[in-house]
Design a protein around this motif. Structure first.
Motif, short mmCIF file in Angstrom:
data_model
loop_
_atom_site.label_atom_id
_atom_site.label_comp_id
_atom_site.label_asym_id
_atom_site.label_seq_id
_atom_site.Cartn_x
_atom_site.Cartn_y
_atom_site.Cartn_z
N LEU A 153 11.58 -41.28 8.56
CA LEU A 153 11.82 -42.71 8.69
C LEU A 153 11.61 -43.19 10.13
O LEU A 153 11.10 -44.29 10.36
CB LEU A 153 13.24 -43.04 8.24
N LEU A 154 12.01 -42.36 11.09
CA LEU A 154 11.84 -42.74 12.49
C LEU A 154 10.37 -42.81 12.89
O LEU A 154 10.02 -43.51 13.84
CB LEU A 154 12.58 -41.75 13.41
N THR A 155 9.52 -42.07 12.20
CA THR A 155 8.07 -42.10 12.48
C THR A 155 7.33 -42.97 11.49
O THR A 155 6.12 -42.80 11.28
CB THR A 155 7.50 -40.67 12.45
N PHE A 156 8.03 -43.91 10.86
CA PHE A 156 7.38 -44.79 9.88
C PHE A 156 6.24 -45.56 10.52
O PHE A 156 5.16 -45.69 9.95
CB PHE A 156 8.42 -45.75 9.29
N TYR A 157 6.47 -46.09 11.72
CA TYR A 157 5.39 -46.75 12.47
C TYR A 157 4.78 -45.71 13.42
O TYR A 157 5.03 -45.71 14.63
CB TYR A 157 5.93 -47.94 13.26
N SER A 158 3.97 -44.86 12.86
CA SER A 158 3.42 -43.74 13.63
C SER A 158 2.41 -44.18 14.68
O SER A 158 2.03 -43.38 15.55
CB SER A 158 2.77 -42.72 12.69
N HIS A 159 1.95 -45.44 14.62
CA HIS A 159 1.00 -45.92 15.62
C HIS A 159 1.69 -46.44 16.88
O HIS A 159 1.01 -46.83 17.83
CB HIS A 159 0.14 -47.04 15.01
N ARG A 160 3.02 -46.46 16.88
CA ARG A 160 3.76 -46.95 18.04
C ARG A 160 4.18 -45.76 18.91
O ARG A 160 5.01 -44.95 18.48
CB ARG A 160 5.00 -47.73 17.61
N PRO A 161 3.66 -45.66 20.13
CA PRO A 161 4.02 -44.52 20.99
C PRO A 161 5.51 -44.41 21.27
O PRO A 161 6.06 -43.31 21.28
CB PRO A 161 3.23 -44.80 22.28
N LEU A 162 6.19 -45.55 21.47
CA LEU A 162 7.61 -45.50 21.77
C LEU A 162 8.43 -45.03 20.56
O LEU A 162 9.45 -44.35 20.72
CB LEU A 162 8.11 -46.88 22.23
N TRP A 519 6.60 -32.09 24.36
CA TRP A 519 5.91 -32.57 23.14
C TRP A 519 5.30 -33.94 23.45
O TRP A 519 5.80 -34.96 23.04
CB TRP A 519 6.92 -32.67 22.01
N PRO A 520 4.21 -33.98 24.21
CA PRO A 520 3.70 -35.25 24.73
C PRO A 520 3.20 -36.19 23.65
O PRO A 520 2.66 -35.77 22.62
CB PRO A 520 2.55 -34.82 25.66
N VAL A 521 3.42 -37.48 23.89
CA VAL A 521 2.91 -38.55 23.03
C VAL A 521 1.75 -39.19 23.75
O VAL A 521 1.90 -39.71 24.86
CB VAL A 521 4.01 -39.59 22.75
N ARG A 522 0.58 -39.15 23.14
CA ARG A 522 -0.62 -39.70 23.77
C ARG A 522 -0.74 -41.18 23.45
O ARG A 522 -0.58 -41.57 22.31
CB ARG A 522 -1.86 -38.98 23.26
#
Length: 522
Positions: A153-162, A519-522
């Motif tokens: 659920l926390l990654t539902f908007y997977s296109h948002r880096p934050l 665990w970097p977020v690009r």
């Protein structure tokens, strides 16, 4: 009576099974049939709440329900359903039903709406399993499953880096908490020879009576405390919670249905074990008090409504840990229920809060004379009410410590109303009603939950009295700070402090850098 136990056990198990089965729905079908998925989810959550009501009624008529469905060696698949489980089951199922229904309109038109409902139901099913688990191993598995489902659920908007950064930060912290519970599972079986709650509680009671708790038991208790603090966003592992505001608002409300407060439930459920270690209670008391004060201070500087609510939740979880550390477990249960209902509503109505926001009046500092008079009035009122209810300082010092904190809150209420007799009388009447309500609710919750909680705590040592005095002094210092802040706000040092507090004293920045390294977020 055995027939009633059987059907009660069936009703208790129906909720986790029904909602957990939604995780098996294929993602493609769920998204292609979002409307059907929404109807299935709302219907299932409503049925689960009805089943929880019926099961709680059966438990009230029969008493505690212990039932084993199957066994594989030392592990049994079963339930342990008592007053504590019933309170949490009703809370989680009720908030779950409300959040699910709210999400139908909130996510209307989202391309991944079906997938959201799939993992929303799965998360609820995992939490319900955690609440009614019959043994420690089953609770630990449900604890891990809850976190993994929430991650979806926390990654539902997977296109948002934050959003990804917050989810990964939560994921790493949760795995640390999982390791603590896995250590508890291993040590508990070695020390007690069982994972069943009934067996554990009986042996813990014997240890408390005989004074035979050893270092292994102390290690178990410290690991439980560490796992609870990691789960419930305690300082310095709190920064993930405000950052999860990137997720849909229903997720923020859902987290108050036994997820963010799962750490408190863990401590209350295993309170017969935790109370065997005075050191664990001391750690809980100090960390909980510091987290409550720290998060409250940061909360006052936040402009975003949802981040303000998130820091408020961190503060409330700290206060809940403080209650557990003091041994006031029945009050902690009451706090969990009240805070969960209030905060879930606050998040779901946060849009209305923004719409109806008005510019507040400029605060005024409170004269020391008025503050002293308000404090004396509040202290006299709380002491008189406590003695009227027969609360003993020797037998229940934790209730008086919480009463002292309540005294500071009542002082804050009274200090702003002395400008007229009418307002002062109304404020006194309200504070008196709150004081009576505090002690009355404590007695009611203690009566209802007494079978599920430890019957007695060890007498406080001199070191613990010093710690309790320090906690009271910390909250007293906050009262003075808050009353005099308008007078100090123009000072350069105070403005600098405001900037640091607005940024959470940069603990969030440090945590983000650590996650970006691991665990970097690009």
């Amino acid at each position: 009576m055995e027939t009633m136990s059987f059907w009660g056990a069936i009703l208790v198990a129906a909720g986790p099974l029904l909602l957990g089965a939604m995780a098996l729905v294929p993602r493609r079908w769920a998204n292609a049939n979002a409307r059907r998925m929404a109807i299935l989810s709302t219907g299932a959550s409503a049925l689960v709440f009805v089943a929880a009501l019926l099961a709680s009624l059966m438990m009230a008529l029969r008493g505690r329900i212990e039932y084993s469905y199957a066994a594989w060696g030392p592990f049994e698949l079963g339930i342990y359903f008592d007053a504590l489980s019933a309170a949490m089951l009703l809370l989680v199922s009720f908030i779950g039903a409300i959040v699910t229904r709210f999400s139908v309109n909130y996510l209307a038109g989202e391309p991944e709406q079906g997938r959201f409902f799939k993992w929303l139901c799965a998360t609820l099913g995992a939490v319900l399993t955690l609440v009614v688990a019959g043994n420690l191993l089953m609770l630990t598995l449900a604890w891990i499953a809850t976190s993994l489902c929430l991650h979806k659920l926390l990654t539902f908007y997977s296109h948002r880096p934050l959003a990804l950064l917050a989810a990964r930060k939560k994921f790493i912290i949760s795995r640390l908490g999982d390791l603590c519970l896995i250590g508890v599972v291993a040590l508990t079986y070695r020390v007690f020879g069982s994972w069943e709650f009934g067996v554990l509680f009986r042996k813990a009671q014997q240890m408390a009576e005989n004074g035979t708790a050893n270092s292994s038991v102390a290690t178990i208790c410290l690991l439980l405390v560490a796992g609870a603090m990691l789960k419930s966003a305690q300082f310095p592992f709190h920064s993930w919670l405000p950052d999860t505001m990137e997720t849909p608002t229903p997720v923020s409300a859902l987290m108050h249905a036994g997820i963010i407060n799962a750490g408190g439930f863990l401590l209350i459920r295993l309170s017969p074990l935790v109370t065997l270690s005075p050191l664990s209670l001391d750690v809980l008391t100090f960390v909980g008090a510091f987290t409550a004060l720290f998060a409250s201070f940061v909360m006052l500087t936040q402009a975003s409504i949802k981040r303000n609510l998130a820091f408020s939740t961190v503060a409330q979880m700290g206060f809940m840990m403080l209650q557990c550390g003091l041994g006031a477990f029945s009050v902690a249960v009451l706090h969990i229920v009240a805070h969960s209902m209030y905060k879930a509503h606050a998040f779901l109505s946060s849009g209305s809060a923004v719409k109806n926001l008005k510019t507040p009046a400029a605060p005024q500092s409170v004269p020391i004379r008025v503050l002293t008079l308000s404090l004396a009035t509040s202290l006299l009122m709380v002491c008189a009410t406590g003695w009227a209810f027969g609360v003993s300082l020797q037998k229940e010092p934790q209730i008086w410590v919480l009463g002292a904190i309540f005294t500071f809150a009542a002082t804050q209420l009274l200090s702003g109303l002395w400008q007229s007799r009418r307002l002062a009388f109304a404020g006194f009447a309200l504070a008196l009603a709150m004081s009576v309500g505090y002690f009355a609710l404590h007695e009611v919750s203690k009566f209802l939950l007494s079978p599920a909680l430890p019957h007695s705590l060890s007498s406080p040592t001199a070191l613990r009295w010093i710690l309790l005095s320090l906690v009271v002094a910390m909250f007293g210092g906050v009262l003075v700070w808050q009353s005099q802040l308008p007078k100090w706000i123009a000072q350069p040092w105070c403005r600098k402090l405001y900037v640091h507090a607005r940024n959470g004293f940069y603990f969030n920045t440090l945590a983000n850098r650590a996650v970006q390294t691991l665990w970097p977020v690009r």
